[in-house]
Design a protein around this motif. Structure first.
Motif, PDB file in Angstrom:
ATOM      1  N   GLU A  32      -4.329 -16.877   8.426  1.00 32.48           N
ATOM      2  CA  GLU A  32      -3.891 -15.574   7.939  1.00 32.48           C
ATOM      3  C   GLU A  32      -4.468 -14.448   8.813  1.00 32.48           C
ATOM      4  O   GLU A  32      -3.750 -13.519   9.205  1.00 32.48           O
ATOM      5  CB  GLU A  32      -4.312 -15.397   6.474  1.00 32.48           C
ATOM      6  CG  GLU A  32      -3.873 -14.109   5.824  1.00 32.48           C
ATOM      7  CD  GLU A  32      -2.352 -13.950   5.716  1.00 32.48           C
ATOM      8  OE1 GLU A  32      -1.651 -14.974   5.722  1.00 32.48           O
ATOM      9  OE2 GLU A  32      -1.890 -12.791   5.655  1.00 32.48           O
ATOM     10  N   ARG A  36      -2.426 -11.926  11.161  1.00 33.40           N
ATOM     11  CA  ARG A  36      -2.527 -10.466  11.008  1.00 33.40           C
ATOM     12  C   ARG A  36      -2.903  -9.801  12.331  1.00 33.40           C
ATOM     13  O   ARG A  36      -2.495  -8.683  12.621  1.00 33.40           O
ATOM     14  CB  ARG A  36      -3.543 -10.111   9.909  1.00 33.40           C
ATOM     15  CG  ARG A  36      -2.928 -10.274   8.543  1.00 33.40           C
ATOM     16  CD  ARG A  36      -3.884 -10.063   7.400  1.00 33.40           C
ATOM     17  NE  ARG A  36      -3.206 -10.404   6.162  1.00 33.40           N
ATOM     18  CZ  ARG A  36      -2.547  -9.534   5.402  1.00 33.40           C
ATOM     19  NH1 ARG A  36      -2.513  -8.265   5.732  1.00 33.40           N
ATOM     20  NH2 ARG A  36      -1.930  -9.930   4.317  1.00 33.40           N
ATOM     21  N   ARG A 209       0.855 -12.752   5.919  1.00 34.96           N
ATOM     22  CA  ARG A 209       1.370 -12.582   7.272  1.00 34.96           C
ATOM     23  C   ARG A 209       1.596 -13.936   7.923  1.00 34.96           C
ATOM     24  O   ARG A 209       2.493 -14.100   8.740  1.00 34.96           O
ATOM     25  CB  ARG A 209       0.365 -11.759   8.103  1.00 34.96           C
ATOM     26  CG  ARG A 209       0.924 -11.112   9.338  1.00 34.96           C
ATOM     27  CD  ARG A 209       1.893  -9.987   9.014  1.00 34.96           C
ATOM     28  NE  ARG A 209       1.344  -9.084   8.038  1.00 34.96           N
ATOM     29  CZ  ARG A 209       0.472  -8.122   8.309  1.00 34.96           C
ATOM     30  NH1 ARG A 209       0.042  -7.954   9.532  1.00 34.96           N
ATOM     31  NH2 ARG A 209       0.029  -7.319   7.359  1.00 34.96           N
TER      32      ARG A 209
END
Lengths: 372, 477
Positions: A32, A36, A209
């Motif tokens: 994640e 991001r 994301r």
């Protein structure tokens, strides 16, 4: 790696599952964070303010910077009229060709840096061809056709030589209920319903994301994208003629809206050029050269083409040019579904040919007069 | 059903649970036969497609039983010839007249590996190496072992029976070990080999449009050097996977790879690459050929050259076995030629420097680095006839030009020297078992963490790609 020669110590029965869990968690969190970092996002446009009719309207003389996860950092500049443009909305000299752009997000070039937008490229190309400065005022936004119709008069007040508009399947899909209505008023947004456990998981995946990254990678493959999209019900039914009730209603809505818009534009003696930008599914089907039972990638284009013809609108169907692209999936922000900068280049080509096929007001740049 | 793949893994795990729940004996062996037949049936579409396969197996079984009974000695060569002919005929080798080919489609999945097992049974039975009576159940379970059917490894019957009778129980430790092999194997095939294949394809595409000489040299080097790495990841990954699956059935399949790229000569390379195939051919071709030749030409001066000839024949067969076209025959010539030249060089160097002097030279670090790189480069070069066609080779030469091709191979050799030295530095201690089992790289905690990470990447990639499992190159042989 040698074969096992001893027994597993008792403590490992607890430690090893913990190691597995720790690694899995680390990878999920790490994934994640990496996503991001790889795909940063700034969804809020600080220039947009609430508006009772349009939902959001840009502030005048404002600049903002936004980014969708799959796209590039985009600077939006709004001029003194609140239109997305590099130039002033003040009257231009007669030697300048002025173009007004109306429409929804694709017309607006949602999340595309200005030099790469279709309207900027159109302006550059037309300027070279006609040997005259070309000024573009973009009045587009994240609007439905009722809202777009409200932008026609301001667009015409700019005394344009042509009005350009883009329509996409998505624009029709998100039309408000009922028919086209000049007196339409948006309903107040209903309070968000309380989400159940599974719904909350789905919500969190939507904001993840990494999930966006994973979807993006998946959707870049035409087969994978189509497998999911063609089974998504109403969303995909514009590919399946004859159109069912809801898509029939949407086409009627579009018919009435375009009739209203065209009547106003033509009343000023200005040509209206409408480009149809296909959905990724249409482009993927054409790229794959495959047939799917009951699916016609050109069904909606033809229906809109017939509507445009009825109302004297110069129509440009860009489906074939998108489908002929060697990597059609790269023409879209695959999760967000808006066209990319590469797609904006194809749109610009279509618009330029449309403009040259039209007679710009006062014959400022007819195809024959241009120095191509 | 693709091997390796998640459906195969699910099938194997389910089968292994049932297998381990049953008591040892006829029930367990019966279940294994059922599993083997179910797996084979996934490649068969209609009973007619299975007939040639069944006929081949039946011929092998009857031959084995016949040879176990007392009888004249000519039966063995005749039966070997029958099995060889049946194999070449069913595999439609180009030297078999097309007119006698069967006029319908039939399954040949894993037939090459079944052939090695059947021929081994025929020869060993004929030579009295197998004493016990082989039941139809044991015969089918051995020849059709679903974990090793598609692309081996080739296990000898005696070893298989020992494993099947006295195989180690599958406890948590063994299950963990098997899981690790399975995950590593799938990762190698699905991720590493796929990426390497994409890399090679990109280099081939880039060569076609490369405008400068240095870029053409680079692409030539990449095209040549990537394929052996791809093939290793693909085939050794498959082998890791099936060894892990077989372990769940209490069977330890033999290893097929042992750090091949750190081999310092081509003869040693083939004792580390596709080990079970080269072992099989050493046992049934090299040794009998050499023994017969030495008996017929009993001269100590000639003896080393007889070994050279035996090496050539053995490794020519290793290469030629891979396919039915002239490309594979030439691949065989290069394999046999490489090993034979290697042996000739050893003989010449011993003559020139004495055995001690040659041993001393072979221990020199610079010499080892060079030989390791040369071995890799030669193998990569021979593989051109394994993966491409004459037409494609001609096209590469047209696109790159001879000077760029030559410089490309020189670049492979140069880069292989430091790269393989680094690999040797890492793998050497592991191979020599000098790594403390409690040390980080060897500890089960680290390995569990690594396997978990690989599994998550594997599942993520599989879900994302949403396509069929990548094929194993050796499936077609």
């Amino acid at each position: 790696m040698t074969a096992p020669a001893r027994r597993l110590p008792t403590r490992d029965r607890y430690l090893l599952p913990l190691v597995v869990l720790a690694v899995a968690l680390t990878m999920v969190i790490g994934g994640e964070l990496a996503a991001r970092w790889w795909m940063p996002e700034q969804p809020n446009d600080s220039c947009l303010v609430d508006d009772s009719f349009f939902g959001k309207l840009p502030r005048k003389n404002c600049t903002s910077r936004t980014k969708v996860a799959e796209g590039e950092w985009t600077t939006y500049r709004y001029n003194e009229c609140g239109y997305r443009s590099e130039t002033s909305c003040a009257p231009v000299p007669p030697s300048t060709i002025r173009i007004s752009v109306i429409g929804a997000s694709t017309s607006w070039s949602y999340r595309i840096p200005t030099p790469q937008t279709w309207w900027h490229r159109t302006s550059d190309a037309l300027s070279k061809i006609c040997g005259k400065p070309v000024d573009v005022q973009n009045l587009g936004g994240v609007y439905n056709l009722n809202q777009v119709a409200r932008t026609v008069q301001p667009a015409l007040q700019l005394k344009p030589d042509a009005v350009l508009m883009i329509v996409t399947p998505f624009d029709l899909q998100r039309l408000p209920p009922g028919d086209f209505d000049t007196a339409w008023q948006p309903e107040a947004a209903p309070a968000a319903p309380k989400r159940e456990f599974l719904g909350k998981i789905k919500d969190s995946l939507e904001v993840s994301r990494f999930a966006t990254f994973a979807q993006h990678m998946l959707y870049r493959q035409p087969e994978s994208y189509l497998n999911g999209f063609l089974g998504s019900g109403d969303r995909a039914d514009f590919l399946r003629p004859p159109f069912k009730g809801e898509w029939q209603r949407r086409l009627t809505f579009a018919d009435h809206a375009l009739a209203h818009i065209a009547a106003q534009v033509h009343a000023q003696g200005v040509p209206l050029i409408l480009a149809f930008v296909p959905h990724q599914a249409q482009a993927d089907i054409l790229t794959l050269h495959k047939t799917y039972p009951g699916v016609d990638p050109y069904a909606l284009d033809r229906a809109l083409g017939a509507i445009a013809a009825r109302h004297g609108i110069l129509y440009r169907d860009l489906t074939a040019s998108f489908g002929n692209h060697e990597n059609a999936a790269s023409l879209y922000m695959n999760v967000d579904s808006h066209p990319t900068a590469a797609a904006n280049s194809l749109i610009a080509d279509g618009m330029v040919s449309g403009l040259l096929a039209s007679s710009l007001r006062d014959g400022k740049c007819s195809a024959g007069a241009g120095k191509e | 059903m693709n091997v390796p793949s998640f459906p195969f893994l699910g099938f194997a795990i389910l089968g292994a649970i049932l297998y381990n729940l049953l008591p040892a004996g006829i029930l367990r062996r019966g279940l294994l036969l059922l599993i083997n037949l179910i797996f084979l049936s996934t490649f068969v579409h209609g009973w007619q497609q299975a007939l040639p396969y069944a006929g081949f197996l039946l011929t092998g079984y009857l031959g084995t039983r016949l040879l176990m009974a007392q009888g004249p000695r000519w039966r063995l060569p005749v039966l070997i010839a029958v099995i060889l002919f049946a194999f070449f005929w069913l595999k439609r080798y180009t030297f078999i007249p097309a007119a006698i080919n069967l006029p319908f489609l039939y399954t040949t999945v894993g037939l090459s590996y079944v052939f090695f097992r059947v021929l081994h049974l025929i020869i060993d039975s004929g030579q009295g190496q197998i004493k016990e009576r082989i039941s139809p159940l044991d015969y089918l379970n051995y020849t059709l072992n679903f974990t090793a059917l598609v692309s081996g490894p080739i296990q000898f019957y005696q070893d298989y029976r020992e494993q099947e009778r006295n195989g180690e129980k599958v406890d948590l430790f063994a299950a963990g070990w098997a899981a690790e092999r399975i995950i590593v194997g799938m990762f190698k095939v699905a991720i590493v080999s796929t990426l390497l294949m994409q890399g090679q394809k990109a280099a081939i595409a880039d060569l076609a449009v490369a405008s400068t000489f240095p870029m053409r040299v680079l692409y030539c080097a990449l095209i040549g050097a990537i394929y052996p790495l791809f093939l290793y990841a693909n085939f050794s990954g498959y082998t890791d996977f099936v060894i892990g699956c077989a372990r769940l059935f209490r069977i330890r399949l033999p290893e097929n790879f042992h750090h091949p790229f750190i081999a310092e000569n081509f003869i040693a390379f083939w004792s580390r690459w596709h080990i079970t195939l080269s072992n099989w051919l050493k046992v049934y071709v090299y040794t009998p050929f050499l023994m017969t030749a030495m008996r017929r030409i009993p001269s100590p001066a000639i003896e080393p050259y007889l070994a050279v000839a035996a090496y050539f024949v053995t490794f020519f067969l290793v290469g030629a076995w891979h396919g039915q076209t002239s490309m594979f025959l030439f691949f065989g010539v290069l394999q046999g030629g490489g090993v034979a030249m290697n042996k000739l060089y050893q003989v010449a160097m011993i003559k020139r420097l004495s055995r001690k002097g040659y041993k001393k030279l072979s221990a020199e670090p610079w010499y080892r680095v060079f030989c390791r790189a040369l071995t890799f480069t030669w193998f990569a070069f021979t593989l051109l006839w394994f993966w491409s066609t004459w037409g494609q080779l001609d096209q590469f030469i047209q696109q790159a030009g001879w000077p760029a091709v030559a410089c490309g191979w020189a670049l492979v050799l140069l880069v292989a020297m430091p790269a393989l030295s680094l690999l040797r530095a890492v793998q050497g201690p592991i191979e020599a078992r000098k790594v403390d089992p409690a040390a980080v790289p060897a500890s089960r905690y680290w390995r569990t963490a690594l396997s978990t990470a690989l599994l998550i990447i594997l599942i993520g990639t599989t879900v994302l790609l949403n396509g069929p499992a990548p094929d194993v190159v050796y499936k077609t042989f």
